[in-house]
Every structure is written in structure tokens, then in C-alpha cells.
Write a protein that holds these residues in place. Structure first.
Motif, PDB file in Angstrom:
ATOM      1  N   LYS B  45      65.798  62.159  89.085  1.00 22.43           N
ATOM      2  CA  LYS B  45      66.221  63.095  88.140  1.00 22.43           C
ATOM      3  C   LYS B  45      65.571  64.349  87.855  1.00 22.43           C
ATOM      4  CE  LYS B  45      68.905  59.921  84.775  1.00 22.43           C
ATOM      5  NZ  LYS B  45      68.503  59.176  83.345  1.00 22.43           N
ATOM      6  N   ALA B  48      66.272  66.613  90.458  1.00 21.52           N
ATOM      7  CA  ALA B  48      67.629  66.956  90.231  1.00 21.52           C
ATOM      8  C   ALA B  48      67.811  68.106  89.008  1.00 21.52           C
ATOM      9  CB  ALA B  48      68.837  66.070  90.117  1.00 21.52           C
ATOM     10  N   LEU B  50      67.255  67.199  86.021  1.00 18.38           N
ATOM     11  CA  LEU B  50      67.725  66.720  84.864  1.00 18.38           C
ATOM     12  C   LEU B  50      66.733  66.204  83.693  1.00 18.38           C
ATOM     13  CD1 LEU B  50      70.798  66.395  84.393  1.00 18.38           C
ATOM     14  CD2 LEU B  50      70.705  64.064  85.131  1.00 18.38           C
ATOM     15  N   ALA B  70      69.349  71.467  86.164  1.00 22.48           N
ATOM     16  CA  ALA B  70      70.421  70.919  87.024  1.00 22.48           C
ATOM     17  C   ALA B  70      71.247  71.856  87.669  1.00 22.48           C
ATOM     18  CB  ALA B  70      71.110  69.883  86.248  1.00 22.48           C
ATOM     19  N   GLU B  71      71.541  73.145  87.233  1.00 19.29           N
ATOM     20  CA  GLU B  71      72.405  74.023  87.723  1.00 19.29           C
ATOM     21  C   GLU B  71      71.922  74.568  88.793  1.00 19.29           C
ATOM     22  OE1 GLU B  71      74.847  77.340  88.327  1.00 19.29           O
ATOM     23  OE2 GLU B  71      72.878  77.586  87.631  1.00 19.29           O
ATOM     24  N   VAL B  74      71.618  72.260  92.025  1.00 19.27           N
ATOM     25  CA  VAL B  74      73.125  72.120  92.739  1.00 19.27           C
ATOM     26  C   VAL B  74      73.243  73.583  93.512  1.00 19.27           C
ATOM     27  CG1 VAL B  74      75.393  72.027  92.428  1.00 19.27           C
ATOM     28  CG2 VAL B  74      74.108  70.730  90.915  1.00 19.27           C
ATOM     29  N   LEU B  80      72.377  64.835  93.272  1.00 20.21           N
ATOM     30  CA  LEU B  80      72.118  63.574  92.989  1.00 20.21           C
ATOM     31  C   LEU B  80      73.450  62.756  92.965  1.00 20.21           C
ATOM     32  CD1 LEU B  80      70.157  61.449  92.255  1.00 20.21           C
ATOM     33  CD2 LEU B  80      69.966  62.377  89.925  1.00 20.21           C
ATOM     34  N   MET B  86      78.022  56.928  87.450  1.00 22.39           N
ATOM     35  CA  MET B  86      78.625  57.664  86.385  1.00 22.39           C
ATOM     36  C   MET B  86      79.928  58.514  86.694  1.00 22.39           C
ATOM     37  SD  MET B  86      75.150  59.498  84.842  1.00 22.39           S
ATOM     38  CE  MET B  86      73.541  58.879  84.372  1.00 22.39           C
TER      39      MET B  86
END
Ligand SMILES: Nc1ncnc2c1ncn2[C@@H]1O[C@H](COP(=O)(O)OP(=O)(O)O)[C@@H](O)[C@H]1O
Ligand SMILES: [Mg+2]
Lengths: 288, 235
Positions: B45, B48, B50, B70-71, B74, B80, B86
Motif C-alpha cells: 500500500k 501504491a 495509499l 495513489a493517483e 497509477v 496494485l 476489493m
């Protein structure tokens, strides 16, 4: 009781129901992206109605012309309010968020009192006191226009939520915020947009239905209550539920008022809420 | 490609990861193993974006991603597939996949990616209009991986992809990961299932109490008594 009167009451109920559905749908939109219960919901609409009144008094601008203007103003207001006030408070928890919106109720009501006084005010529009006769029905033009617009907006909002990338991102945040962030979705921005659109719709709806109401600074509470009842009846955070519950409550209220008088009619939304929660604790379309 | 150095992170004021060092080179399949609670998910996390890092650095292809969210991860190509899958439960398979590619970088290529995902997991194509919540655990894992692929990752991170799956589904999932890696996708895999993950990976890291305690070629790690010790005979 003649069939014609029943038909009249049903049509009027459908029209109110469309308006209820829209107000509740915008409340659901705001709730769904961050768990924010917007107790100031009706007060934003009251603010928009007073805005339409002020524009009329200052420039003789008709409420129907003011509506699109108020939409953009309120969209911006909602977006900025979310970014600078709601979001930081909401970070401390949904309870803090609810307290904030309760605070907004007092600010808005007292602001209206301060600016426009406590007197009852009517806002004349081009449609005021005009009826459309489609035998055997007689429909007040303001209600007809307001409800048709509400129905159209509800449908548009629903399609946007269900069929577009923006709508899918809103629902993704509702269903799993962390997973949404992992897709690279800018959660804060989508939330602010959703809040802005929710408030913007109130800015649009207020002037569209202002002809049917007598303005008073505390009038927002009634709208908030009906929106809350419709939203919870339909299932918290469920868009389809809000629409369905809005129509059911609008029609039942109208029919009950006709058959048993206004006092009973006013109790109907609460009675429906209680009944639904008794048998379906998560609302008509709620899950879990 | 990915370089993690001196990483410290955790929740609130509690640090879980302590001074973590980890590298992933292009084209590798790297396993991160460790018992439940070792800190694997926290590390994934944090990479990634988060969970924020309180010290250390995360760089990806030369650019610093530490604390960028996180943005940004990506955007850089780190995707992730989270523990517990999820998937968006009340959305269809197709909607889940569309959301996987909703970021502006992969968005223009969604149709092409969708075809590739359906080729990899034909079952997802069959269930295209089914709500994710109504699918089996194995199908949801396929969907979670497919959704991750829609973001056109350069580095795909998977957290416990075999958790709770039937042996057959585990095989199928790992078959897909092998194929993706063979096609050139870089993969970082966190698993409690040591045997399996060390069998598919080239290199591995063993994590214990928030630290990397052992690293090396997966074949050697699998036979290292220290790995066994870290697992109390779970191997
Ligand atoms: N959200 C959280 N808040 C506080 N502590 C957490 C949270 N998630 C995990 N932890 C703690 O962090 C430690 C490492 O957990 P985790 O990273 O999930 O390990 P693993 O994935 O290896 O099982 C555990 O002690 C766990 O209790
Ligand atoms: Mg874990």
C-alpha cells in the motif's frame, strides 16, 4: 369520491413526487460520495429561492430565467464549499461532517433573516396563478413546469450516474473508496464535483418551484425533512431507491390529503418511513 | 525499475515498516513472503501511494514517488491488485473493468485492453454483465487482476492473490500471472503461500516484523532453513 378527483390527486402527487425525488436524489448524491448527511439541504434550496426573489426585486428577472444562473452559481458554491470547508471537516469523521451541515443551517437561516427579514414573501412569476386545463384535470402551470423539469433532471442525473465515467467513479467511491483510489481516481475531486452538482441542482430547482411556495427564512427545514425521509425510505445511498420512494411518498401524501385532509396527508411521509423501516430496515432498495 | 530504500511507514503514529529495502528490475517476477501480520500489505500500500511513508524513498523508473499519492503511482504505471480483491460489488464485470482503465493515461486504450483481458480470462467475457458480488472468489480474483491490467501497468503488484481460492482457481490465477510475466510484464507478488510464490518467482524477499530479513533467488530461499524458521514449519 369521484374518479376524476382521485385522478387529479394522483397527478398532483406524481408531480410533487418528481420534485421530492430530485431533492432526495441530490441528497443521496452528496451522501454517497463521503457519507455526508447534508442537514442544510433544504436551506440551500431556500437560499436559491430567496436568490430568485432578490433577482426579481432588483432586475425584474423572472425566476425561470434566474434558474440556470442559480444552477451555475450554486455549482460553484458547492464545489468551493466542499474543497475549503466540508472536506477538511469530513476528514475528522462523518459525525463532524453532519455537525458542520447543521451549523450551515443556522448560518443560512439567520443570513436570510438578516438580509430579507422574517416576513412571508411571495415571488410572482410568469406562470403564477395560471392553470392548464386538460379535462378532467386542472393543473397549476408552476407545478406542471416544476415537476416536468424535476423529472427530466432526475432522469438526466440518473443516466449520468449509471452510464458515464463520472457516474461510475462516483459509485466506485461509494462502494470502495480505497479501491477507487487504486484506480487512480482523484477521490477528493470527484467528491467535490458530486457535492457541487448536488448543490447546483438545488440552485436550479429552488427558482423553478418558487411560485408554489411562500418564502420564509426557516422554510428549508421542510425540504430537508422530506429529502431525508425519501432518502432513508429508498435505502441510504441508493439512487434508484430515492427516485422510487420520492414518487411513492408524493402520490400517497397527495391521495391521503384528498381523502382524509391535510393533517393526515402531512403525516403520511413519516408513516411510510416507519412502515418501510419496520419491514425493510435498510430501506426499499437498501442492501447489506 | 522500482527501488525502495530506508522505507518507514505505518498507520497514525505506529510504524509498521522499518528500514525496508527492495528492488524490482524490469521483466522480473519478485515474491515478497512473510507470515500474517509481517507488514506485506502495508509495504504494498505504501508503494501504491495509499499509505504515506514517514521516511525513506520510493523511486520508479528514476522518478521519486514518495508521498505523491495513489493517483501519481497509477500515472507512473504502478498498479496494485489489493488484498481481498476489493472489486466494486454492486457493479458489473464490465463496469469494474472500465473503472480500471478510467485514469487519463490508460483511458484512450480501454477497448484494446478490454479485449486482452477477455482473452486472458474468457470467463470474464462470459460474465460481462453480471454483478461482481454474485461471482465466486476465483472469478472475483480474475476480475481484480483484469481491472488492474486495464490500467496498463508497467509494474503489477498483487497482494495475496491466492487467498481463499480453491486449488483449481489458485492454479488458474498463477497460470495467468506466469503468462503475463512471460509476455514481459513486471510483477511483484506478496503471499503467505510461500511454496507457490517462490515456485513462480525468480527472486524473493522474506519479511518479518516489518523488516526484510532475507533475500535471494527464489529457488535458494525455498530451501534456506532461515526461511523455514521464519515460517515455523509452514513451508
Ligand atoms: N489500518 C491499519 N491500522 C493500524 N494497524 C494496521 C492496519 N493495517 C494493518 N495494521 C497492522 O500492521 C501490521 C502489519 O499488517 P499487514 O501489513 O497487513 O501485514 P501482512 O500483509 O503481512 O499480513 C499488523 O500488526 C497489523 O495489525
Ligand atoms: Mg496482507
Amino acid at each position: 369520491m369521484s374518479g376524476e378527483v382521485l385522478l387529479q390527486a394522483t397527478v398532483q402527487g406524481l408531480q410533487m413526487g418528481a420534485i421530492y425525488a430530485l431533492i432526495a436524489l441530490s441528497m443521496t448524491l452528496i451522501f454517497s460520495v463521503g457519507g455526508l448527511l447534508n442537514f442544510a439541504h433544504g436551506d440551500f434550496m431556500a437560499l436559491a429561492m430567496y436568490g430568485a426573489m432578490a433577482l426579481y426585486q432588483a432586475f425584474r428577472m423572472d425566476a425561470y430565467a434566474a434558474a440556470p444562473l442559480m444552477f451555475f452559481l450554486f455549482l460553484l458554491l458547492g464545489f468551493v464549499l466542499f474543497r475549503h470547508l466540508v472536506q477538511p471537516v469530513l476528514a475528522a469523521g462523518v459525525l463532524a461532517g453532519a455537525q458542520l451541515t447543521l451549523g450551515l443551517v443556522f448560518i443560512q437561516e439567520n443570513l436570510l433573516l438578516l438580509l430579507f427579514g422574517g416576513d412571508y414573501i411571495n415571488v410572482p412569476t410568469v406562470l403564477s396563478n395560471r392553470n392548464l386545463g386538460v379535462p378532467p384535470l386542472v393543473m397549476p402551470w408552476p407545478l406542471l413546469v416544476g415537476s416536468v423539469l424535476a423529472a427530466v433532471l432526475t432522469a438526466v442525473l440518473y443516466v449520468v450516474l449509471m452510464r458515464t465515467d463520472f457516474g461510475r467513479q462516483v459509485r466506485a467511491i461509494t462502494q470502495n473508496r480505497d479501491a477507487a483510489a487504486l484506480m487512480g481516481i482523484r477521490v477528493g475531486r470527484i467528491q467535490a464535483l458530486a457535492f457541487g452538482i448536488g448543490i447546483g441542482l438545488l440552485g436550479l430547482t429552488g427558482p423553478m418551484i418558487v411560485a408554489q411556495f411562500t418564502l420564509t427564512p426557516a422554510m428549508g427545514l421542510d425540504f430537508t425533512l422530506i429529502a431525508l425521509i425519501v432518502m432513508v425510505t429508498g435505502g441510504l445511498g441508493n439512487f434508484t431507491g430515492s427516485m422510487v420512494a420520492g414518487v411513492i411518498i408524493g402520490v400517497s401524501e397527495s391521495l391521503a390529503s384528498l381523502l382524509y385532509g391535510g393533517t393526515v396527508g402531512a403525516m403520511i411521509p413519516y408513516a411510510i418511513l416507519l412502515l418501510v423501516l419496520l419491514f425493510r430496515p435498510h430501506g426499499l432498495m437498501g442492501e447489506h | 525499475m522500482l527501488e525502495v530504500s530506508g522505507l518507514v511507514s505505518g498507520y497514525g503514529r505506529i510504524s509498521i515498516l522499518r528500514d525496508v529495502e527492495l528492488r524490482v528490475e524490469p521483466g522480473e517476477l519478485v515474491a515478497l513472503v512473510g507470515v500474517n501480520g509481517a507488514g506485506k500489505t502495508t509495504l504494498m500500500k505504501t508503494i501504491a501511494g495509499l499509505v504515506p511513508a514517514s521516511a525513506g524513498r520510493i523511486t520508479f523508473e528514476g522518478s521519486d514517488l514518495t508521498g505523491r499519492g495513489a493517483e501519481r503511482a497509477v500515472d507512473a504505471g504502478i498498479v496494485l491488485v489489493p488484498e481481498g480483491r476489493m472489486v466494486f460489488p454492486r457493479m458489473t464485470v464490465w463496469e469494474n473493468l472500465m473503472l480500471g482503465g478510467v485514469h487519463p493515461r490508460p483511458r484512450p486504450h480501454r477497448e484494446a485492453m478490454l479485449k486482452r483481458v477477455f482473452d486472458l480470462f474468457p470467463r470474464l467475457a462470459e460474465r460481462r454483465d453480471q454483478k461482481a458480488a454474485t461471482m465466486s472468489g476465483g472469478e472475483q480474483q480474475m476480475l481484480a487482476i483484469g481491472r488492474g491490467l486495464m490500467a496498463q501497468p508497467r509494474l503489477l503488484i498483487l497482494d495475496e492473490p491466492s487467498l481463499g481460492l480453491s486449488p483449481l482457481m489458485v492454479q488458474e490465477t498463477y497460470g495467468a500471472l506466469r503468462r503475463l510475466n512471460a509476455e514481459g510484464l513486471t510483477i511483484l507478488l506478496a503471499e503467505q503461500n510461500v511454496k507457490l510464490s517462490l515456485a513462480v518467482s525468480g527472486r524473493g524477499y522474506v519479511m518479518e516484523n516489518g523488516r526484510i530479513v532475507l533475500t535471494g533467488a527464489s529457488g535458494e530461499l525455498a530451501h534456506d532453513p532461515a526461511t523455514r524458521k521464519a515460517y515455523l514449519g509452514r513451508l
